[in-house]
Design a protein around this motif. Structure first.
Motif, PDB file in Angstrom:
ATOM      1  N   GLU A   1      -2.422  -8.213   2.643  1.00 57.02           N
ATOM      2  CA  GLU A   1      -3.161  -8.999   1.270  1.00 57.02           C
ATOM      3  C   GLU A   1      -2.540 -10.144   1.378  1.00 57.02           C
ATOM      4  O   GLU A   1      -1.698 -10.683   1.478  1.00 57.02           O
ATOM      5  CB  GLU A   1      -2.848  -8.086   0.205  1.00 57.02           C
ATOM      6  CG  GLU A   1      -3.609  -6.819   0.129  1.00 57.02           C
ATOM      7  CD  GLU A   1      -5.026  -7.340   0.060  1.00 57.02           C
ATOM      8  OE1 GLU A   1      -4.986  -7.562  -1.166  1.00 57.02           O
ATOM      9  OE2 GLU A   1      -5.684  -5.826   0.054  1.00 57.02           O
ATOM     10  N   GLN A   2      -2.841 -11.218   0.983  1.00 61.03           N
ATOM     11  CA  GLN A   2      -2.664 -13.028   0.413  1.00 61.03           C
ATOM     12  C   GLN A   2      -1.686 -12.824  -0.941  1.00 61.03           C
ATOM     13  O   GLN A   2      -2.018 -11.650  -1.975  1.00 61.03           O
ATOM     14  CB  GLN A   2      -4.007 -13.498  -0.214  1.00 61.03           C
ATOM     15  CG  GLN A   2      -3.609 -14.901  -0.123  1.00 61.03           C
ATOM     16  CD  GLN A   2      -4.392 -15.365  -1.032  1.00 61.03           C
ATOM     17  OE1 GLN A   2      -5.824 -15.409  -0.687  1.00 61.03           O
ATOM     18  NE2 GLN A   2      -5.030 -17.100   0.160  1.00 61.03           N
ATOM     19  N   ARG A   3      -0.443 -13.314  -0.395  1.00 63.96           N
ATOM     20  CA  ARG A   3       0.403 -13.338  -1.443  1.00 63.96           C
ATOM     21  C   ARG A   3       0.993 -15.280  -0.780  1.00 63.96           C
ATOM     22  O   ARG A   3       1.497 -14.359  -0.311  1.00 63.96           O
ATOM     23  CB  ARG A   3       1.555 -11.811  -1.461  1.00 63.96           C
ATOM     24  CG  ARG A   3       0.882 -10.858  -1.691  1.00 63.96           C
ATOM     25  CD  ARG A   3       2.006 -10.128  -0.830  1.00 63.96           C
ATOM     26  NE  ARG A   3       2.046  -8.244  -0.751  1.00 63.96           N
ATOM     27  CZ  ARG A   3       1.350  -7.801  -0.615  1.00 63.96           C
ATOM     28  NH1 ARG A   3       1.255  -8.597   1.170  1.00 63.96           N
ATOM     29  NH2 ARG A   3       1.195  -6.345  -0.536  1.00 63.96           N
TER      30      ARG A   3
ATOM     31  N   LYS B   1       1.102  -1.338  -0.312  1.00 65.69           N
ATOM     32  CA  LYS B   1       0.474   0.107   0.433  1.00 65.69           C
ATOM     33  C   LYS B   1       1.192   1.263  -0.275  1.00 65.69           C
ATOM     34  O   LYS B   1       1.648   1.396   0.571  1.00 65.69           O
ATOM     35  CB  LYS B   1      -1.149  -0.022   1.320  1.00 65.69           C
ATOM     36  CG  LYS B   1      -1.901  -1.270   1.170  1.00 65.69           C
ATOM     37  CD  LYS B   1      -3.045  -1.090   2.706  1.00 65.69           C
ATOM     38  CE  LYS B   1      -3.717  -2.238   2.124  1.00 65.69           C
ATOM     39  NZ  LYS B   1      -4.226  -1.895   3.308  1.00 65.69           N
ATOM     40  N   VAL B   2       0.433   2.188  -0.608  1.00 65.41           N
ATOM     41  CA  VAL B   2       1.019   3.765  -0.407  1.00 65.41           C
ATOM     42  C   VAL B   2       0.509   3.833   0.095  1.00 65.41           C
ATOM     43  O   VAL B   2      -0.214   4.308   0.581  1.00 65.41           O
ATOM     44  CB  VAL B   2       0.768   4.240  -2.118  1.00 65.41           C
ATOM     45  CG1 VAL B   2       1.291   5.578  -1.848  1.00 65.41           C
ATOM     46  CG2 VAL B   2       1.027   3.481  -2.974  1.00 65.41           C
ATOM     47  N   PRO B   3       1.556   4.427   1.394  1.00 63.29           N
ATOM     48  CA  PRO B   3       1.576   5.288   2.459  1.00 63.29           C
ATOM     49  C   PRO B   3       0.302   6.734   2.227  1.00 63.29           C
ATOM     50  O   PRO B   3       1.004   7.546   0.942  1.00 63.29           O
ATOM     51  CB  PRO B   3       2.656   6.377   2.556  1.00 63.29           C
ATOM     52  CG  PRO B   3       3.635   5.458   2.066  1.00 63.29           C
ATOM     53  CD  PRO B   3       3.597   5.566   1.214  1.00 63.29           C
ATOM     54  N   LEU B   4      -0.430   6.792   3.531  1.00 62.20           N
ATOM     55  CA  LEU B   4      -1.219   8.071   2.842  1.00 62.20           C
ATOM     56  C   LEU B   4      -0.528   9.736   2.882  1.00 62.20           C
ATOM     57  O   LEU B   4      -1.346  10.455   2.523  1.00 62.20           O
ATOM     58  CB  LEU B   4      -2.453   8.204   4.431  1.00 62.20           C
ATOM     59  CG  LEU B   4      -3.373   6.830   4.019  1.00 62.20           C
ATOM     60  CD1 LEU B   4      -4.007   6.196   5.165  1.00 62.20           C
ATOM     61  CD2 LEU B   4      -3.899   6.279   2.569  1.00 62.20           C
ATOM     62  N   ARG B   5       0.322   9.193   3.478  1.00 62.69           N
ATOM     63  CA  ARG B   5       1.239  10.401   3.827  1.00 62.69           C
ATOM     64  C   ARG B   5       2.728  10.321   3.940  1.00 62.69           C
ATOM     65  O   ARG B   5       2.859   9.568   4.660  1.00 62.69           O
ATOM     66  CB  ARG B   5       0.796  11.640   5.073  1.00 62.69           C
ATOM     67  CG  ARG B   5       0.696  11.045   6.349  1.00 62.69           C
ATOM     68  CD  ARG B   5       0.015  12.112   7.735  1.00 62.69           C
ATOM     69  NE  ARG B   5      -0.276  11.028   8.837  1.00 62.69           N
ATOM     70  CZ  ARG B   5       1.138  10.529   9.991  1.00 62.69           C
ATOM     71  NH1 ARG B   5       1.842  10.641   9.815  1.00 62.69           N
ATOM     72  NH2 ARG B   5       0.126  10.005  10.222  1.00 62.69           N
ATOM     73  N   ALA B   6       3.652  11.022   3.664  1.00 57.04           N
ATOM     74  CA  ALA B   6       5.233  10.852   4.130  1.00 57.04           C
ATOM     75  C   ALA B   6       5.167  10.888   5.172  1.00 57.04           C
ATOM     76  O   ALA B   6       4.513  12.175   6.341  1.00 57.04           O
ATOM     77  CB  ALA B   6       5.567  12.414   3.177  1.00 57.04           C
ATOM     78  N   ARG B   7       5.962  10.150   6.172  1.00 60.02           N
ATOM     79  CA  ARG B   7       6.061   9.727   7.268  1.00 60.02           C
ATOM     80  C   ARG B   7       7.741   9.582   7.385  1.00 60.02           C
ATOM     81  O   ARG B   7       8.790  10.079   6.435  1.00 60.02           O
ATOM     82  CB  ARG B   7       5.810   8.897   7.531  1.00 60.02           C
ATOM     83  CG  ARG B   7       4.409   8.327   7.533  1.00 60.02           C
ATOM     84  CD  ARG B   7       4.181   6.860   7.919  1.00 60.02           C
ATOM     85  NE  ARG B   7       2.233   6.351   7.868  1.00 60.02           N
ATOM     86  CZ  ARG B   7       2.351   5.533   8.138  1.00 60.02           C
ATOM     87  NH1 ARG B   7       2.999   4.612   9.052  1.00 60.02           N
ATOM     88  NH2 ARG B   7       1.018   5.793   7.592  1.00 60.02           N
ATOM     89  N   THR B   8       8.185  10.457   8.452  1.00 62.92           N
ATOM     90  CA  THR B   8       9.611  10.770   8.990  1.00 62.92           C
ATOM     91  C   THR B   8      10.472   9.141   8.564  1.00 62.92           C
ATOM     92  O   THR B   8       9.293   8.007   8.771  1.00 62.92           O
ATOM     93  CB  THR B   8       9.556  11.110   9.633  1.00 62.92           C
ATOM     94  OG1 THR B   8       9.779  11.161  10.957  1.00 62.92           O
ATOM     95  CG2 THR B   8       9.112  12.967   9.486  1.00 62.92           C
TER      96      THR B   8
END
Length: 150
Positions: free
Chosen positions: A124-126, A57-64
Protein backbone atom coordinates in the motif's frame (compact mmCIF):
# COMPACT_ATOMS: atom_id res chain seq x y z
CA UNK A 1 1.74 35.16 -6.46
CA UNK A 2 1.72 32.56 -3.68
CA UNK A 3 3.38 32.89 -0.28
CA UNK A 4 6.26 30.56 -1.16
CA UNK A 5 7.14 32.56 -4.28
CA UNK A 6 7.09 35.81 -2.28
CA UNK A 7 9.41 34.26 0.29
CA UNK A 8 11.76 33.07 -2.45
CA UNK A 9 11.84 36.53 -4.06
CA UNK A 10 12.66 38.10 -0.68
CA UNK A 11 15.34 35.51 0.14
CA UNK A 12 17.19 35.35 -3.19
CA UNK A 13 19.29 38.51 -2.71
CA UNK A 14 19.91 37.70 0.97
CA UNK A 15 21.16 34.21 0.15
CA UNK A 16 23.32 35.54 -2.70
CA UNK A 17 25.10 37.84 -0.23
CA UNK A 18 25.88 34.99 2.20
CA UNK A 19 29.18 33.13 2.18
CA UNK A 20 28.93 29.50 0.96
CA UNK A 21 29.85 28.16 4.41
CA UNK A 22 27.05 30.17 6.02
CA UNK A 23 24.56 28.94 3.40
CA UNK A 24 25.66 25.36 4.12
CA UNK A 25 25.11 25.85 7.86
CA UNK A 26 21.65 27.31 7.23
CA UNK A 27 20.79 24.45 4.85
CA UNK A 28 21.94 21.87 7.42
CA UNK A 29 19.85 23.56 10.13
CA UNK A 30 16.77 23.45 7.88
CA UNK A 31 17.48 19.83 6.90
CA UNK A 32 17.87 18.73 10.50
CA UNK A 33 14.60 20.40 11.48
CA UNK A 34 12.84 18.76 8.51
CA UNK A 35 14.30 15.36 9.43
CA UNK A 36 12.97 15.70 12.99
CA UNK A 37 9.58 16.81 11.70
CA UNK A 38 9.36 13.92 9.20
CA UNK A 39 10.50 11.41 11.82
CA UNK A 40 7.75 12.53 14.21
CA UNK A 41 5.17 12.36 11.44
CA UNK A 42 6.27 8.82 10.50
CA UNK A 43 6.03 7.87 14.20
CA UNK A 44 2.43 9.18 14.18
CA UNK A 45 1.81 6.88 11.17
CA UNK A 46 0.49 9.79 9.09
CA UNK A 47 0.90 10.86 5.46
CA UNK A 48 1.99 14.46 4.74
CA UNK A 49 -1.65 15.42 4.14
CA UNK A 50 -2.54 14.23 7.66
CA UNK A 51 -4.35 11.04 6.66
CA UNK A 52 -3.33 7.87 8.55
CA UNK A 53 -1.20 5.18 6.92
CA UNK A 54 -3.03 2.16 5.56
CA UNK A 55 -2.60 -0.48 8.30
CA UNK A 56 -0.78 -3.74 7.74
CA UNK A 57 -2.83 -6.61 6.39
CA UNK A 58 -4.14 -9.03 8.99
CA UNK A 59 -2.72 -12.54 8.45
CA UNK A 60 -5.21 -14.95 6.85
CA UNK A 61 -4.34 -17.68 9.31
CA UNK A 62 -2.29 -17.91 12.46
CA UNK A 63 1.33 -18.62 11.61
CA UNK A 64 4.20 -19.79 13.68
CA UNK A 65 6.84 -17.22 14.32
CA UNK A 66 6.70 -13.55 15.03
CA UNK A 67 3.88 -11.42 13.64
CA UNK A 68 4.83 -7.76 13.49
CA UNK A 69 2.30 -5.75 15.44
CA UNK A 70 4.36 -2.72 16.41
CA UNK A 71 4.64 0.65 14.76
CA UNK A 72 5.60 0.53 11.10
CA UNK A 73 8.94 2.08 10.12
CA UNK A 74 10.23 2.38 13.71
CA UNK A 75 13.85 1.89 12.67
CA UNK A 76 13.48 3.54 9.28
CA UNK A 77 12.81 6.93 10.87
CA UNK A 78 16.00 6.92 12.95
CA UNK A 79 18.62 9.54 12.13
CA UNK A 80 21.07 6.85 11.01
CA UNK A 81 18.70 5.94 8.16
CA UNK A 82 16.96 9.26 7.48
CA UNK A 83 19.91 11.32 6.24
CA UNK A 84 20.41 15.05 5.74
CA UNK A 85 22.74 16.27 3.02
CA UNK A 86 23.44 19.97 2.71
CA UNK A 87 25.62 22.17 0.55
CA UNK A 88 25.54 25.91 -0.19
CA UNK A 89 22.86 25.48 -2.87
CA UNK A 90 20.52 22.77 -1.59
CA UNK A 91 19.48 20.50 1.21
CA UNK A 92 18.07 16.99 0.88
CA UNK A 93 16.46 14.70 3.43
CA UNK A 94 16.14 11.08 2.41
CA UNK A 95 17.13 7.46 2.71
CA UNK A 96 20.20 5.63 1.37
CA UNK A 97 20.96 2.06 0.29
CA UNK A 98 18.66 -0.85 1.15
CA UNK A 99 16.59 1.43 3.36
CA UNK A 100 15.95 3.68 0.34
CA UNK A 101 14.57 0.69 -1.56
CA UNK A 102 12.17 -0.18 1.28
CA UNK A 103 11.09 3.46 1.58
CA UNK A 104 10.52 3.80 -2.19
CA UNK A 105 8.36 0.66 -2.26
CA UNK A 106 6.07 2.12 0.41
CA UNK A 107 6.25 5.73 -0.85
CA UNK A 108 5.08 4.75 -4.33
CA UNK A 109 3.03 1.62 -3.55
CA UNK A 110 5.21 -0.74 -5.62
CA UNK A 111 5.48 -4.53 -5.91
CA UNK A 112 8.27 -6.20 -3.92
CA UNK A 113 9.18 -9.50 -2.31
CA UNK A 114 8.06 -10.01 1.26
CA UNK A 115 11.42 -11.69 1.92
CA UNK A 116 14.25 -12.87 -0.32
CA UNK A 117 12.84 -15.61 -2.53
CA UNK A 118 9.38 -15.07 -1.06
CA UNK A 119 6.13 -14.06 -2.69
CA UNK A 120 5.79 -10.69 -4.41
CA UNK A 121 3.02 -8.42 -3.20
CA UNK A 122 1.88 -4.89 -3.92
CA UNK A 123 2.48 -2.71 -0.89
CA UNK A 124 0.00 0.00 0.00
CA UNK A 125 1.14 3.55 -0.62
CA UNK A 126 2.41 5.17 2.57
CA UNK A 127 4.08 8.55 2.06
CA UNK A 128 7.24 8.55 4.17
CA UNK A 129 8.56 11.86 2.86
CA UNK A 130 6.70 14.86 1.54
CA UNK A 131 5.89 18.50 2.10
CA UNK A 132 3.00 19.27 4.37
CA UNK A 133 1.70 22.74 5.21
CA UNK A 134 3.42 22.38 8.59
CA UNK A 135 6.82 21.59 7.01
CA UNK A 136 6.50 24.64 4.75
CA UNK A 137 5.75 26.78 7.82
CA UNK A 138 8.74 25.24 9.59
CA UNK A 139 11.08 26.20 6.74
CA UNK A 140 9.59 29.67 6.51
CA UNK A 141 9.94 30.23 10.26
CA UNK A 142 13.56 29.06 10.27
CA UNK A 143 14.40 31.41 7.41
CA UNK A 144 12.56 34.32 9.02
CA UNK A 145 14.38 33.68 12.31
CA UNK A 146 17.70 33.66 10.49
CA UNK A 147 17.05 36.75 8.36
CA UNK A 148 14.58 38.47 10.68
CA UNK A 149 16.92 41.30 11.61
CA UNK A 150 17.86 42.06 7.99
Amino acid sequence: MDELQQLEDWLAPLLADMAPAARSRLARRIGTALRQHESKRIARQANPDGSPYVPRKVPLRARTGRIKRGVMFAKLRQARHLKVRANPNEVTVGFLGRVAHIARVHQEGRMDSVRPGGPRVRYEQRKLLGFSPHSRELIRDLLLDHFGDV
